[in-house]
Design an enzyme around this catalytic site. Structure first.
Site, mmCIF file in Angstrom:
data_model
loop_
_atom_site.group_PDB
_atom_site.id
_atom_site.type_symbol
_atom_site.label_atom_id
_atom_site.label_comp_id
_atom_site.label_asym_id
_atom_site.label_seq_id
_atom_site.Cartn_x
_atom_site.Cartn_y
_atom_site.Cartn_z
ATOM 1 N N THR A 140 0.850 -1.195 0.000
ATOM 2 C CA THR A 140 0.000 0.000 0.000
ATOM 3 C C THR A 140 0.884 1.243 0.000
ATOM 4 O O THR A 140 1.969 1.231 0.578
ATOM 5 C CB THR A 140 -0.870 -0.027 1.278
ATOM 6 O OG1 THR A 140 -1.779 -1.107 1.166
ATOM 7 C CG2 THR A 140 -1.640 1.261 1.492
ATOM 8 N N ARG A 158 -14.261 -7.362 -0.857
ATOM 9 C CA ARG A 158 -13.740 -7.012 0.473
ATOM 10 C C ARG A 158 -13.149 -5.590 0.448
ATOM 11 O O ARG A 158 -12.414 -5.231 -0.450
ATOM 12 C CB ARG A 158 -12.674 -8.028 0.873
ATOM 13 C CG ARG A 158 -11.951 -7.711 2.187
ATOM 14 C CD ARG A 158 -10.666 -6.958 1.938
ATOM 15 N NE ARG A 158 -9.855 -6.815 3.147
ATOM 16 C CZ ARG A 158 -8.750 -6.073 3.213
ATOM 17 N NH1 ARG A 158 -8.326 -5.424 2.142
ATOM 18 N NH2 ARG A 158 -8.074 -5.987 4.318
ATOM 19 N N GLY A 194 -10.881 -2.976 2.809
ATOM 20 C CA GLY A 194 -10.051 -2.882 4.015
ATOM 21 C C GLY A 194 -10.133 -1.506 4.657
ATOM 22 O O GLY A 194 -11.137 -0.797 4.539
ATOM 23 N N ASP A 195 -9.069 -1.131 5.312
ATOM 24 C CA ASP A 195 -9.019 0.140 6.061
ATOM 25 C C ASP A 195 -8.775 1.361 5.165
ATOM 26 O O ASP A 195 -9.133 2.486 5.512
ATOM 27 C CB ASP A 195 -7.864 0.088 7.059
ATOM 28 C CG ASP A 195 -6.524 -0.128 6.332
ATOM 29 O OD1 ASP A 195 -6.374 -1.170 5.660
ATOM 30 O OD2 ASP A 195 -5.659 0.769 6.387
ATOM 31 N N THR A 213 -0.757 1.331 6.830
ATOM 32 C CA THR A 213 -0.674 0.138 5.984
ATOM 33 C C THR A 213 -0.593 -1.084 6.884
ATOM 34 O O THR A 213 -0.147 -0.979 8.024
ATOM 35 C CB THR A 213 0.548 0.211 5.040
ATOM 36 O OG1 THR A 213 0.624 -1.004 4.277
ATOM 37 C CG2 THR A 213 1.865 0.391 5.776
ATOM 38 N N GLY A 214 -1.033 -2.228 6.374
ATOM 39 C CA GLY A 214 -0.994 -3.446 7.181
ATOM 40 C C GLY A 214 -2.318 -4.190 7.066
ATOM 41 O O GLY A 214 -3.058 -4.009 6.101
ATOM 42 N N GLY A 221 -5.811 -4.744 7.139
ATOM 43 C CA GLY A 221 -6.870 -3.738 7.093
ATOM 44 C C GLY A 221 -7.950 -3.898 8.139
ATOM 45 O O GLY A 221 -8.447 -2.910 8.699
HETATM 46 N N1 ASP Z 1 -4.237 -2.119 4.490
HETATM 47 C C1 ASP Z 1 -4.418 -2.705 3.195
HETATM 48 C C2 ASP Z 1 -5.676 -3.508 3.187
HETATM 49 O O1 ASP Z 1 -5.925 -4.211 4.126
HETATM 50 C C3 ASP Z 1 -3.293 -3.584 2.781
HETATM 51 C C4 ASP Z 1 -1.917 -3.044 3.037
HETATM 52 O O2 ASP Z 1 -1.725 -2.013 3.641
HETATM 53 O O3 ASP Z 1 -0.987 -3.675 2.560
HETATM 54 O O4 ASP Z 1 -6.377 -3.457 2.206
#
Ligand code: ASP
Length: 322
Positions: free
Chosen positions: A189, A217, A219-220, A239-240, A242
């Site tokens: 991300t 789906r 995410g965050d 990032t991470g 979500g």
């Molecule tokens: N946060 C993002 C998600 O869950 C993925 C990521 O940050 O790598 O969609």
């Protein structure tokens, strides 16, 4: 949950002039991808720094920086995003301007070349009920705003097609309770937070999500307060994993914390790791960039690596993928 989080962090010292922090994801970035990540971060910094020195608004800077990273190909955003279970690219993005307390966001885009530009257009849209749009209707809106569109296969890179095939081989039959959030899960991300000459702040985040997730789906990343947030005191991009970032309202909490940037960033990623258990039994991992109006900035992460870079007009800068 008592898992011990190993949090790493970096600081951007206190300053009041223009400044920029960017990230290209937090995960176990393989050595073969470091150079490309560094190139992408370097281009992002030079675009953003030049704009800030010319007096551009923070919100314009984060839009351009993130759009550049969406086009670069190294990251999980725009062209080159990871693929869903069915082999599609589906992208989410969000942007927020601190002083105006205004945001725009878009999700599940399959045809919009720059998701962050649609988020920005929605932020500026005259209709007060139109700030967050998703799916085919959102792609159609991007077309109406005159934003560049391509068919979904255009977004699929050979690298991600191979990765998708490898995951499919390893996983066998996908099961929804196994969302593939392992430590090595690609999470490239992209995000940027900027402070302009007038002291205004902005945050922007864009993603292709996590690999092999079910279609639909979200995410965050496009959720204000979760994957991005800005007010007149600070701005953050995350990032991470979500679902954990959303449950932690990670960015809003870090921005609203009454602590130094490095304490706020550290404590928020540490809390998320401690409180939320990942499918592999460890803590929920991720990373955060945080920039304040007056107290400097910070990056904090609990993954093996985070691609990150910073620049400020007073001469501080770093660019690291480790
Ligand atoms: N946060 C993002 C998600 O869950 C993925 C990521 O940050 O790598 O969609």
């Amino acid at each position: 949950m008592t898992a011990k989080a190993s949090v790493r962090s970096m600081q951007l010292p206190e300053s009041e002039g223009p400044a920029l922090l960017v990230h290209g994801g937090a995960w176990d970035i393989p050595p073969g991808e470091w150079t490309n990540h560094e190139r992408g971060l370097g281009e992002a910094l030079s675009t953003g720094a030049a704009m800030l020195l010319e007096g551009a608004a923070a919100v314009d800077v984060v839009t351009e920086v993130v759009a550049g990273m969406e086009a670069h190909g190294a990251f999980d955003a725009g062209r080159g995003s990871v693929l869903t279970r069915g082999g599609f690219v589906e992208m989410d993005a969000g942007i927020m301007c601190g002083r105006r307390a205004a945001y725009g966001a878009a999700a599940l885009l399959r045809e919009t070349v720059h998701p962050i530009r649609l988020a920005r257009a929605l932020m500026e849209a005259e209709h007060a009920l139109l700030r967050f749009a998703a799916g085919p209707e959102a792609d159609r809106m991007a077309g109406m705003f005159g934003l560049q569109q391509e068919q979904n296969p255009w977004f699929v890179s050979a690298r991600e097609r191979d990765r998708h095939e490898a995951i499919a081989r390893d996983l066998g039959t996908f099961h929804p309770s196994q969302p593939f959030h392992g430590r090595g899960t690609p999470r490239g991300t992209v995000g940027a937070v900027a402070r302009d000459l007038s002291g205004d702040l902005a945050a922007a985040t864009s993603t292709g999500g996590t690999p092999f997730r079910p279609e639909g789906r979200i995410g965050d990343t496009p959720l204000p307060g979760c994957g991005f947030f800005a007010d007149d005191v600070a701005a953050a991009s995350a990032t991470g994993w979500g679902e954990a970032i959303s449950a932690s309202i990670l960015c809003a909490r870090a921005v609203l914390d009454d602590m130094s940037p490095v304490e706020a960033a550290n404590s928020r990623v540490r809390d998320m790791y401690r409180r939320i258990v990942a499918p592999d039994g460890g803590g929920a991992t991720g990373g955060l960039i945080l920039l304040t109006a007056r107290a400097g900035g910070a990056v904090a992460w609990t993954t093996p690596r985070m691609a990150r870079a910073a620049w400020s007009a007073d001469g501080t800068s770093f660019l690291v993928v480790d």
